[in-house]
Design an enzyme around this catalytic site. Structure first.
Site, short mmCIF file in Angstrom:
data_model
loop_
_atom_site.label_atom_id
_atom_site.label_comp_id
_atom_site.label_asym_id
_atom_site.label_seq_id
_atom_site.Cartn_x
_atom_site.Cartn_y
_atom_site.Cartn_z
CG HIS A 186 -3.88 -1.40 -0.73
ND1 HIS A 186 -4.41 -0.15 -0.54
CD2 HIS A 186 -3.47 -1.82 0.48
CE1 HIS A 186 -4.30 0.19 0.73
NE2 HIS A 186 -3.73 -0.81 1.38
CB SER A 245 -0.93 0.00 1.20
OG SER A 245 -0.18 0.02 2.39
CE LYS A 250 -7.53 -0.03 3.17
NZ LYS A 250 -6.31 -0.69 3.62
#
Ligand SMILES: *Cc1c(COP(=O)(O)O)cnc(C)c1O
Length: 407
Positions: free
Chosen positions: A216, A188, A247
């Site tokens: 991610h 990340s 996310k």
């Protein structure tokens, strides 16, 4: 003991290092994200967020909002219990099916967050598999580290993405000893990507399980948003794929996808799964709509990639140093916590641009950075303003630039 005095002194230490964390008070404007209102005391101003992990703007997607409104109106606010005691609603069941399908696995298991999924799943597997040794990449996320630590299993750290070192550690273990290789796909903070196929080769050669954090990457990579493992055709070679719904999927929650037996094992033995209230059904419904949408639609991914490319090209044109990587994360390297904080403050104050400084302990000291995450909801005008502001600041603060190729 003067308890508060102790707390103050510790916090003063952080302040002196420039590592004291200040949260920006934000009110995201649904429908016009990345715009938000930032409040500071009495002052309120419109800002553009450039550091969100809502990578695709799914947090304001009409399909997600509709599913959440509908669930809220039909089944109410909370789940009303742990998964075991009345908290498994139909929305949870549907979401777990959707996630298993996303990763081509027989089963999936939901947790309150990605953090909890790593902590609980790694902690349970490593603690309960007899004599298990965990081989952990040096840059693994805090949630994985805590889970492994909590398991009290033996742990060895391999140098980040270093296949030679991983093999050395694997080869030193007895063939029949249970081994778990824990790593991430997209890291990340640096935005680099693990050599997943080669790690799977090693796992097969040395009889190890693989645990891949795709936090991610889910929603962002692969034709259906199944992550880097999907993009590279490797999902079936991984023992566990872990992801977040908070996310790119824009909502909240975490999960693992794996075999029926493994998911049932974690479901049955993981304290962090068992003894906590299930996610609100509306959250599960919103996440489910988001996963479904991104399985069908590649438009958000394509536009995100285009925005990332544009920002990189523009930074290169003015010599602003950023870490080269194959992902959607653009780390602009500053290398000093006080400067990093200062740059972030000026961007916010004078330009209405919000980029949180990334300092220790999130990244090693001396590698402080501004982490920029372009998304399909950033416009060309937003990019113009970002680049102009950075150019001004770099001149004003006399920060180092890279030589710019003749144009
Ligand atoms: C953010 C993050 C997590 C935790 O996910 P949440 O859903 O935010 O709790 C796990 N792993 C990595 C690599 C992360 O960056």
């Amino acid at each position: 003991m003067d308890y508060d005095g102790f707390f103050r002194a510790e916090l003063d230490g952080l302040r002196e290092e420039g590592n004291y964390r200040v949260f920006a008070d934000l009110e995201r404007a649904c429908g016009s994200f990345p715009k938000a209102v930032n409040r500071d005391g009495e002052a309120a101003r419109e800002v553009t967020i450039w550091c969100s992990n809502d990578y695709l703007g799914m947090g304001q997607h009409p399909a997600v909002l509709a599913a959440m409104h509908d669930a809220l109106d039909t089944v109410g606010a909370g789940a009303g219990g742990t998964r075991n005691i009345s908290g498994t609603t139909h929305h949870h069941v549907l979401l777990e099916r959707e996630l298993a399908d996303l990763h081509g696995k027989p089963a999936a298991l939901l947790f309150s967050s990605g953090y909890v999924s790593n902590w609980a799943a790694l902690g349970t597997l490593a603690a309960r598999i007899p004599d298990c040794i965990v081989l952990s990449d040096a840059l693994n996320h805090a949630s994985m580290i805590e889970g492994i630590r909590h398991s009290r299993a033996e742990r060895q750290i391999w140098r980040h993405n270093d296949l030679g070192h991983l093999e050395e550690l694997l080869a030193a273990q007895p063939t029949d000893r249970p081994k778990l290789i824990a790593f991430e796909s997209v890291y990340s903070m640096d935005g680099d990507i693990a050599p997943i196929a080669e790690i799977c080769d090693l796992a097969e050669r040395y009889n190890a399980m693989t645990y891949l954090d795709e936090v991610h990457a889910v929603g962002l990579y692969g034709p259906r948003g199944g992550g880097v493992a999907e993009e590279r055709g490797l999902m079936d070679r991984l023992t566990v794929i872990e992801g977040t719904l908070g996310k790119a999927f824009g909502v909240m929650g975490g999960y693992i996808a794996a075999s029926e037996e493994l998911c049932d094992f974690v479901r049955s033995f993981a304290s962090g799964f068992i003894f906590t209230t299930a996610l609100p059904p509306a959250v599960a419904a919103g996440a489910c709509a988001s996963v479904r949408h991104l399985k069908e639609s590649g438009a958000e991914r394509a536009l995100q990639r285009e925005r990332v490319r544009q920002v990189r090209t523009r930074l290169d044109a003015i010599g602003i140093p950023h870490k080269c990587n194959p992902s959607h994360i653009i780390p602009v390297m500053v290398g000093d916590p006080v400067k990093c904080r200062y740059l972030s403050d000026i961007l916010l104050r004078d330009h209405g641009i919000y980029i949180q400084p990334i300092n220790y302990p999130t990244v090693p000291k001396g590698t402080e950075r501004l982490r920029i995450t372009p998304s399909p909801v950033h416009s060309s005008a937003d990019i113009d303003r970002l680049v102009t502001a950075l150019e001004d600041l770099w001149a004003q603060c006399q920060l180092a630039r890279l030589p710019v190729a003749a144009q």
